[in-house]
Design a protein around this motif. Structure first.
Motif: not given
Lengths: 66, 212
Positions: A30-33, A62-64, B91-98, B119-124
């Motif tokens: 699962m997405p986690m920190v 984290f969930v979407g 302004l940064v018109p692209r997707y953020a990656a970790p 997944e993106t949330k967790a990575g960022l």
């Protein structure tokens, strides 16, 4: 040994790694920190990070949705 | 007629004016966070989103039908400048990656995570915490009814129950998503005006006179 996970005390095996603990909670993949004793533990280090006795572990899931 | 600052002491207003906040994602969360921070007096925002405004966004995101097809960064900048014409925007018109986090967050005292994917949330969030930033995130804000949880862990604040995704039977709905955004903005202001104890990136940048 005792650890605290998200505020709840739990008994875990001595020498347990962070990834083993996450697996034991059924949360693997699962997405986690994860934070241990206030320090962020990078995901790639979970497999080798041995939990210290009395560790305070915070798992943020984290969930979407944005 | 022009914008007037909120009723805060001069020192607090100066801190807000000097503050730079990174907002990752400009949907229902990040778009509203941007509006609230600009209204509250934050001096500079870095806005990151690779999406264009779609008609389906108008049910919960702060855009207008005349803006469908625009980059969200441009659409949001237009709205923010109607509130404060001279607001400092990057302004940064692209997707953020970790991996982009260190350069995007340069000079920022606070990072707002407002992207869609788990997944993106967790990575960022992990990347921002590792870099020493104060982070405001949201996870589990789908559906309606009940209270909205706010979890505070030192330099990280998470709005939502970390369980209820914006999907299936719990879609993202304007009231709850906007409420979550308001709680995120509140937490970001608190990080700027009442920073937590200990060392964090905001302190270093303040010492450098870059932000609050």
């Amino acid at each position: 040994m005792q650890v605290t996970i998200n505020g709840q005390q739990r008994e875990v095996l001595d020498g347990m790694t962070l990834v083993q603990m996450v697996d034991s909670l059924g949360l693997i993949g699962m997405p986690m920190v994860a934070e241990v004793n206030g320090e962020i533990v990078p995901r790639e280090a979970w497999g080798t990070f041995v939990l210290p006795s009395g560790a305070r572990i915070e798992l943020v899931r984290f969930v979407g949705g944005g | 007629m022009s914008w007037q600052p909120p009723a805060l002491p001069p020192g607090a207003l100066a801190r807000l004016a000097a503050a730079r906040v990174l907002i990752l994602g400009l949907g229902g969360l990040g778009g509203h966070v941007a509006l609230l921070l600009v209204r509250s007096g934050v001096g500079q925002l870095v806005l990151v989103d690779g999406d264009r405004v779609e008609a389906s966004n108008l049910s919960r995101q702060p855009y207008f039908s005349s803006q469908v097809g625009w980059w969200k960064t441009e659409a949001m900048a237009t709205l923010l400048r109607q509130i404060r014409p001279h607001i400092g925007l990057t302004l940064v018109p692209r997707y953020a990656a970790p991996a982009d986090l260190p350069s995007l967050a340069q000079g920022c005292g606070c990072v707002v995570e407002a992207v869609d994917g788990a997944e993106t949330k967790a990575g960022l969030v992990e990347a921002a915490l590792r870099e020493g930033y104060a982070v405001v995130s949201a996870s589990g804000i789908g559906g309606l009814g009940g209270t909205l949880a706010v979890r505070r862990l030192g330099r990280l604040v998470v709005v939502g129950d970390e369980t209820t995704p914006c999907a299936g039977g719990t879609p993202p709905l304007a009231p709850r998503v906007t409420a979550a955004a308001a709680l995120q903005a509140d937490a970001a202001l608190a990080f700027i005006l009442q920073p937590p104890e200990g060392q964090w990136a905001g302190d270093q940048h303040k010492r450098a006179g870059q932000c609050g």
